[in-house]
Design an enzyme around this catalytic site. Structure first.
Site, mmCIF file in Angstrom:
data_model
loop_
_atom_site.group_PDB
_atom_site.id
_atom_site.type_symbol
_atom_site.label_atom_id
_atom_site.label_comp_id
_atom_site.label_asym_id
_atom_site.label_seq_id
_atom_site.Cartn_x
_atom_site.Cartn_y
_atom_site.Cartn_z
ATOM 1 C CG PHE A 24 -30.063 3.441 41.625
ATOM 2 C CD1 PHE A 24 -28.870 3.303 40.925
ATOM 3 C CD2 PHE A 24 -30.169 2.864 42.884
ATOM 4 C CE1 PHE A 24 -27.806 2.599 41.477
ATOM 5 C CE2 PHE A 24 -29.108 2.161 43.441
ATOM 6 C CZ PHE A 24 -27.924 2.029 42.734
ATOM 7 N N GLY A 25 -31.812 0.939 40.111
ATOM 8 C CA GLY A 25 -32.180 -0.379 40.647
ATOM 9 C C GLY A 25 -31.038 -0.965 41.448
ATOM 10 N N GLY A 27 -31.824 -3.946 43.607
ATOM 11 C CA GLY A 27 -32.229 -5.281 44.062
ATOM 12 C C GLY A 27 -32.824 -6.061 42.898
ATOM 13 C CD GLU A 99 -40.456 -3.592 43.120
ATOM 14 O OE1 GLU A 99 -40.654 -4.093 44.239
ATOM 15 O OE2 GLU A 99 -39.824 -4.178 42.236
HETATM 16 C C1 BEZ Z 1 -34.677 -2.209 43.248
HETATM 17 O O1 BEZ Z 1 -34.139 -3.184 42.774
HETATM 18 O O2 BEZ Z 1 -34.312 -1.065 42.956
HETATM 19 C C2 BEZ Z 1 -35.827 -2.374 44.156
HETATM 20 C C3 BEZ Z 1 -35.719 -3.221 45.209
HETATM 21 C C4 BEZ Z 1 -36.799 -3.389 46.047
HETATM 22 C C5 BEZ Z 1 -37.986 -2.718 45.783
HETATM 23 C C6 BEZ Z 1 -38.061 -1.841 44.738
HETATM 24 C C7 BEZ Z 1 -36.992 -1.670 43.892
#
Ligand code: BEZ
Length: 189
Positions: A24-25, A27, A99
């Site tokens: 799941f994303g 951001g 990340e």
């Molecule tokens: C994301 O888009 O799911 C995400 C945001 C920040 C850090 C890692 C993943």
């Protein structure tokens, strides 16, 4: 400071055991898709909300001047909408590195179209991790972001790219949109 979670993430789930892996994303994973995927779908997870409360020392800021990027906070009656990707386990070599600053992989139920629910993964930077900056008003967050940049570019572009990507998906996120508005006001003043 950099809180490198790569080693710990490798021990959290044995990804070779999964028949299908969904990620799941919420951001940057929505608008910066620098990894291969098998399938993609609009998706949501229950009980979480976006917040620009995580420090970025390696992408949108520096060790001396960390930027602010997203994490999720628990929020009982809220859904967080985003995008889910079906990926192979090899992709996590890249994503765990990308990340790495405080984000841990969590297993979570992901709601997909047609009432499908898949057990999948999401990166969350938990409260109190070494790179955590915590709450501030949206106005103060915007002021902070406008003055930050790092190896991945200006911190404000993270917000502006995300806000545009959310609108394209018809996702309303008050926190992100308020920060975007303050940033645009500051730029245009
Ligand atoms: C994301 O888009 O799911 C995400 C945001 C920040 C850090 C890692 C993943």
């Amino acid at each position: 400071m950099i809180h490198d979670t790569q080693t710990i993430n490798k021990t959290r789930q044995d990804l070779t055991n999964y028949q299908e892996i969904w990620l799941f994303g919420y951001g940057s994973l929505i608008y910066k898709v620098d990894f291969p995927y098998i399938a993609k779908a609009e998706a949501a997870i229950q009980g979480w909300e976006r917040r620009f409360w995580q420090g970025s020392h390696d992408h949108r800021g520096t060790i001396e001047n960390p930027g602010r990027v997203l994490t999720l906070i628990p929020s009982q009656n809220q859904n967080c909408s985003g995008v889910a990707y079906q990926v192979s386990h090899e992709v996590f070599e890249h994503l765990d590195h990308r990340e790495k600053n405080g984000y841990l992989r969590y297993e979570i139920d992901i709601n997909l179209p047609n009432n499908q629910i898949k057990r999948g993964l999401v990166y969350i930077a938990p409260e109190g991790n070494e790179a955590y900056l915590g709450p501030a008003s949206e106005k103060d967050i915007a002021k902070h972001i406008i003055n930050s940049k790092g190896p991945s570019g200006e911190n404000k572009d993270y917000v502006l790219n995300l806000a545009n990507a959310l609108r394209k998906l018809n996702i309303i996120d008050e926190h992100t949109f308020k920060i975007e508005k303050y940033i645009l006001n500051i730029i245009q003043s």
